[in-house]
Design a protein around this motif. Structure first.
Motif: not given
Length: 325
Positions: A3-4, A6, A10, A14, A131-137
């Motif tokens: 698990k990343k 943050y 960050e 998000q 911000y760190r890109t996530r697929s959730k967004e």
């Protein structure tokens, strides 16, 4: 699966992105009577608040024993410097203006003054630096496009579940739609969401992603047709052009698609080009969707000719030619 982790800044970014792509696009207070002011103040407050929150979280990571920040800065890029220069010019322009208040808030009722420039700059900073890109967004944004488009489609059919059209004058019915307000603003939102969904659909690796982004694409085009904005047609037309050029001149195992086709045999070259034009996905659904894109492009032609060249095509001539084709 690891698990990343943050950092606090960050995490704050998000939440800020979540608010900007889910809450902000659909937030209204008094329907369309004050929608410009609502969007203006909501975006400005969100941008300033989350930038301040990210900076506070960053300062909170300071280690007094080592004198270092846990949350390190990202490098300052050229776009950062150019954007900052633009903001400085805007500030100087406002201070030296004969109408500083109008320059500050934005005149003509459009509210595109210094405050909005600063708000967009604040949003740019906290997103690009924290911000760190996530697929959730990505999925959340797609869901917002679907919801906004379908809501506008219901309004187009005369069904207004939130009674947002009640207090409008009759000639304004065709000027306002969905949660964006003005049809051109809604078209701008669709012109961001639909091309993004098209790209994600064409490059989807999982079936659930394939069908989800297919749904977003179709809903985006429904939203575009129901808002009936010339600027929207122009935006989607540019998207088609970019995707077409990318399909032909994009990368294919280290070389451009057109080079790979020319180097291959006659049949193999044709297969490579067709594969590229179908975005490397020759399923029946892709072919149908590309057919829908072509049909929509045919409907865009009169609007495009009027917008780009100020040439009005005769409706009878256009319909006859389209039917012949």
């Amino acid at each position: 699966m690891i698990k990343k982790k943050y950092l606090p800044g960050e995490r704050a970014a998000q939440v800020g992105v979540f608010m900007l792509i889910s809450f902000f696009p659909i937030f209204v207070t008094k329907a369309y009577s004050n929608i410009t002011a609502t969007k203006y103040f909501t975006f400005s407050i969100l941008a300033a608040f989350f930038l301040a929150l990210c900076l506070i979280c960053k300062v909170a990571t300071y280690d007094f024993t080592t004198g270092k920040l846990l949350d390190k800065n990202k490098e300052i890029s050229k776009p950062d410097l150019f954007y900052l220069l633009f903001v400085i010019v805007a500030i100087v322009s406002t201070v030296s203006s004969r109408f500083p208040l109008a320059s500050l808030g934005g005149g003509g009722g459009r509210r595109m003054g210094l405050v909005m420039i600063l708000a967009t700059f604040f949003a740019y900073i906290f997103i690009s630096k924290f911000y760190r890109t996530r697929s959730k967004e990505f999925y959340l944004f797609g869901g917002t496009v679907i919801f906004s488009s379908i809501f506008g489609f219901f309004q187009f059919l005369g069904f207004d579940p939130l009674n947002m059209l009640v207090n409008l004058r009759k000639f304004d019915f065709t000027r306002f739609i969905s949660f964006s307000g003005n049809i051109n603003v809604h078209a701008s939102f669709i012109c961001i969401g639909a091309p993004f969904a098209m790209y994600m659909f064409c490059h989807a690796l999982k079936k659930k992603d394939f069908y989800f982004w297919l749904t977003v694409s179709v809903c985006g085009f429904i939203g575009l047709l129901t808002c009936n904005s010339d600027s929207g047609y122009l935006g989607i037309f540019v998207s088609f052009v970019i995707m077409f050029l990318n399909a032909i001149f994009g990368d294919w195992d280290g070389v451009t698609t057109i080079q790979a086709a020319l180097n291959a045999s006659e049949s193999g070259g044709a297969e490579i080009l067709m594969d590229a034009l179908m975005m490397r996905n020759d399923s029946l659904i892709t072919i149908i969707l590309m057919g829908v894109f072509v049909a929509m492009f045919m409907n865009m032609i009169p609007a495009l000719s009027k917008t780009l060249f100020n040439v009005q095509i005769s409706d009878d001539f256009y319909k006859t030619t389209k039917n012949n084709i």
